[in-house]
Scaffold this motif. Structure first.
Motif, PDB file in Angstrom:
ATOM      1  N   ALA A 195      -8.005   1.679  -0.964  1.00  0.00           N
ATOM      2  CA  ALA A 195      -7.434   2.408  -2.092  1.00  0.00           C
ATOM      3  C   ALA A 195      -7.856   3.872  -1.967  1.00  0.00           C
ATOM      4  CB  ALA A 195      -7.948   1.805  -3.397  1.00  0.00           C
ATOM      5  N   PRO A 196      -6.993   4.813  -2.318  1.00  0.00           N
ATOM      6  CA  PRO A 196      -7.303   6.234  -2.112  1.00  0.00           C
ATOM      7  C   PRO A 196      -8.667   6.667  -2.643  1.00  0.00           C
ATOM      8  CG  PRO A 196      -5.017   5.986  -2.743  1.00  0.00           C
ATOM      9  CD  PRO A 196      -5.641   4.615  -2.858  1.00  0.00           C
ATOM     10  N   HIS A 197      -9.035   6.233  -3.856  1.00  0.00           N
ATOM     11  CA  HIS A 197     -10.338   6.620  -4.418  1.00  0.00           C
ATOM     12  C   HIS A 197     -11.483   6.071  -3.559  1.00  0.00           C
ATOM     13  CE1 HIS A 197     -13.560   7.393  -7.252  1.00  0.00           C
ATOM     14  NE2 HIS A 197     -13.914   6.128  -7.126  1.00  0.00           N
ATOM     15  N   VAL A 198     -11.360   4.828  -3.155  1.00  0.00           N
ATOM     16  CA  VAL A 198     -12.398   4.190  -2.336  1.00  0.00           C
ATOM     17  C   VAL A 198     -12.489   4.877  -0.978  1.00  0.00           C
ATOM     18  CG1 VAL A 198     -13.081   2.028  -1.216  1.00  0.00           C
ATOM     19  CG2 VAL A 198     -12.132   1.997  -3.524  1.00  0.00           C
ATOM     20  N   LEU A 199     -11.341   5.205  -0.409  1.00  0.00           N
ATOM     21  CA  LEU A 199     -11.320   5.879   0.888  1.00  0.00           C
ATOM     22  C   LEU A 199     -12.018   7.233   0.810  1.00  0.00           C
ATOM     23  CD1 LEU A 199     -10.341   5.395   3.738  1.00  0.00           C
ATOM     24  CD2 LEU A 199      -8.173   6.450   3.117  1.00  0.00           C
ATOM     25  N   GLY A 200     -11.824   7.940  -0.314  1.00  0.00           N
ATOM     26  CA  GLY A 200     -12.497   9.219  -0.506  1.00  0.00           C
ATOM     27  C   GLY A 200     -14.005   9.067  -0.534  1.00  0.00           C
ATOM     28  N   ASP A 204     -17.949   2.984  -7.274  1.00  0.00           N
ATOM     29  CA  ASP A 204     -18.485   3.913  -6.272  1.00  0.00           C
ATOM     30  C   ASP A 204     -19.625   3.283  -5.487  1.00  0.00           C
ATOM     31  OD1 ASP A 204     -16.647   5.777  -7.113  1.00  0.00           O
ATOM     32  OD2 ASP A 204     -18.091   6.984  -8.241  1.00  0.00           O
ATOM     33  N   ARG A 205     -20.474   2.532  -6.173  1.00  0.00           N
ATOM     34  CA  ARG A 205     -21.602   1.873  -5.511  1.00  0.00           C
ATOM     35  C   ARG A 205     -21.100   0.852  -4.486  1.00  0.00           C
ATOM     36  NH1 ARG A 205     -24.491   0.994  -9.688  1.00  0.00           N
ATOM     37  NH2 ARG A 205     -23.574  -0.997 -10.241  1.00  0.00           N
ATOM     38  N   PHE A 206     -20.019   0.147  -4.812  1.00  0.00           N
ATOM     39  CA  PHE A 206     -19.455  -0.826  -3.880  1.00  0.00           C
ATOM     40  C   PHE A 206     -18.976  -0.122  -2.605  1.00  0.00           C
ATOM     41  CE2 PHE A 206     -15.968  -3.487  -2.223  1.00  0.00           C
ATOM     42  CZ  PHE A 206     -16.665  -4.668  -2.024  1.00  0.00           C
ATOM     43  N   ALA A 207     -18.318   1.023  -2.754  1.00  0.00           N
ATOM     44  CA  ALA A 207     -17.850   1.778  -1.591  1.00  0.00           C
ATOM     45  C   ALA A 207     -19.043   2.272  -0.757  1.00  0.00           C
ATOM     46  CB  ALA A 207     -16.981   2.946  -2.020  1.00  0.00           C
ATOM     47  N   ALA A 218     -10.024  -2.653   1.875  1.00  0.00           N
ATOM     48  CA  ALA A 218     -10.926  -2.625   0.720  1.00  0.00           C
ATOM     49  C   ALA A 218     -10.292  -1.964  -0.489  1.00  0.00           C
ATOM     50  CB  ALA A 218     -12.207  -1.878   1.086  1.00  0.00           C
ATOM     51  N   ASP A 219     -10.759  -2.393  -1.644  1.00  0.00           N
ATOM     52  CA  ASP A 219     -10.516  -1.663  -2.879  1.00  0.00           C
ATOM     53  C   ASP A 219     -11.895  -1.468  -3.506  1.00  0.00           C
ATOM     54  OD1 ASP A 219     -11.152  -4.091  -4.155  1.00  0.00           O
ATOM     55  OD2 ASP A 219      -9.075  -4.562  -4.619  1.00  0.00           O
ATOM     56  N   SER A 220     -11.970  -1.222  -4.783  1.00  0.00           N
ATOM     57  CA  SER A 220     -13.264  -0.920  -5.390  1.00  0.00           C
ATOM     58  C   SER A 220     -14.086  -2.155  -5.747  1.00  0.00           C
ATOM     59  CB  SER A 220     -13.057  -0.069  -6.642  1.00  0.00           C
ATOM     60  OG  SER A 220     -12.197  -0.745  -7.526  1.00  0.00           O
ATOM     61  N   GLU A 221     -13.544  -3.359  -5.499  1.00  0.00           N
ATOM     62  CA  GLU A 221     -14.287  -4.571  -5.841  1.00  0.00           C
ATOM     63  C   GLU A 221     -14.259  -5.637  -4.755  1.00  0.00           C
ATOM     64  OE1 GLU A 221     -12.640  -5.800  -9.574  1.00  0.00           O
ATOM     65  OE2 GLU A 221     -13.447  -4.076 -10.640  1.00  0.00           O
ATOM     66  N   THR A 240      -3.758   0.192  -1.068  1.00  0.00           N
ATOM     67  CA  THR A 240      -4.471  -0.941  -1.645  1.00  0.00           C
ATOM     68  C   THR A 240      -3.766  -2.220  -1.190  1.00  0.00           C
ATOM     69  OG1 THR A 240      -5.020   0.416  -3.552  1.00  0.00           O
ATOM     70  CG2 THR A 240      -5.338  -1.962  -3.783  1.00  0.00           C
ATOM     71  N   LEU A 241      -4.381  -2.937  -0.242  1.00  0.00           N
ATOM     72  CA  LEU A 241      -3.765  -4.136   0.324  1.00  0.00           C
ATOM     73  C   LEU A 241      -4.635  -5.380   0.190  1.00  0.00           C
ATOM     74  CD1 LEU A 241      -2.332  -2.678   3.683  1.00  0.00           C
ATOM     75  CD2 LEU A 241      -1.171  -2.921   1.488  1.00  0.00           C
ATOM     76  N   THR A 242      -5.698  -5.324  -0.574  1.00  0.00           N
ATOM     77  CA  THR A 242      -6.647  -6.445  -0.624  1.00  0.00           C
ATOM     78  C   THR A 242      -6.034  -7.735  -1.145  1.00  0.00           C
ATOM     79  OG1 THR A 242      -7.446  -5.557  -2.708  1.00  0.00           O
ATOM     80  CG2 THR A 242      -8.798  -5.151  -0.762  1.00  0.00           C
ATOM     81  N   ASN A 243      -5.012  -7.658  -1.972  1.00  0.00           N
ATOM     82  CA  ASN A 243      -4.416  -8.879  -2.511  1.00  0.00           C
ATOM     83  C   ASN A 243      -3.153  -9.306  -1.769  1.00  0.00           C
ATOM     84  OD1 ASN A 243      -6.388  -9.254  -4.482  1.00  0.00           O
ATOM     85  ND2 ASN A 243      -5.403  -7.787  -5.833  1.00  0.00           N
ATOM     86  N   HIS A 244      -2.882  -8.667  -0.635  1.00  0.00           N
ATOM     87  CA  HIS A 244      -1.729  -9.042   0.188  1.00  0.00           C
ATOM     88  C   HIS A 244      -2.127 -10.158   1.151  1.00  0.00           C
ATOM     89  CE1 HIS A 244      -0.245  -5.256  -1.337  1.00  0.00           C
ATOM     90  NE2 HIS A 244       0.923  -5.447  -0.742  1.00  0.00           N
TER      91      HIS A 244
END
Length: 151
Positions: free
Chosen positions: A105-110, A78-81, A13-16, A131-135
């Motif tokens: 992503a680090p922020h999302v993981l937090g 933040d709401r997505f997380a 996941a990332d923030s979106e 952040t691996l969502t686009n891999h």
């Protein structure tokens, strides 16, 4: 050593965007299959803001100070997380997975760490701050295995 076992749920996941992948094999030769995907449309803060930032009177005569406006774009991230944490709780409660690996992503993981229910945390095998969502999926397989081997 943490191992990527058969039927482990891997959430990237990332923030979106969030990818839900299921490991179909074992740690030696991981084979992740995408089972679900969630995403949100999160326009820039400028597109979401209705007004210019406010101003308020200052202590001097005729002086005014600018106020920071709400950052709607960051709030949506933040709401997505938080919504992802709710979905993981719902799935864990249904018994949809026994083992979970979070790659975010680090922020999302937090944010996720703060929001995850104890039932989900009990199933969490490892979290990876990347952040691996686009891999492509085959690259995610290699990177997750590499991180788990290093742990």
């Amino acid at each position: 050593m943490v191992r990527l076992k058969n039927d482990t749920l891997v959430v990237v996941a990332d923030s979106e965007k969030a990818l839900f992948l299921r490991n179909l094999t074992d740690h030696a030769n991981p084979n992740l299959e995408v089972t679900d995907e969630e995403s949100q449309n999160n326009p820039s803060d400028k597109e979401q803001s209705a007004n210019r930032p406010g101003r308020m009177p200052d202590t001097g005569v005729g002086q005014r100070s600018a106020l920071d406006d709400t950052d709607w774009h960051e709030l949506a991230k933040d709401r997505f997380a938080k919504d992802l944490a709710d979905k993981l709780y719902s799935e864990a409660h249904k018994g949809a997975f026994d083992r979970l690996v979070l790659v975010a992503a680090p922020h999302v993981l937090g944010v996720l760490r703060d929001e995850l229910h104890a039932e989900v945390l009990a199933k969490l095998v490892m979290d990876i701050p990347k952040t691996l969502t686009n891999h492509p999926v085959d690259e995610i397989e290699k990177l997750v295995k590499k991180e788990m081997d290093a742990a």
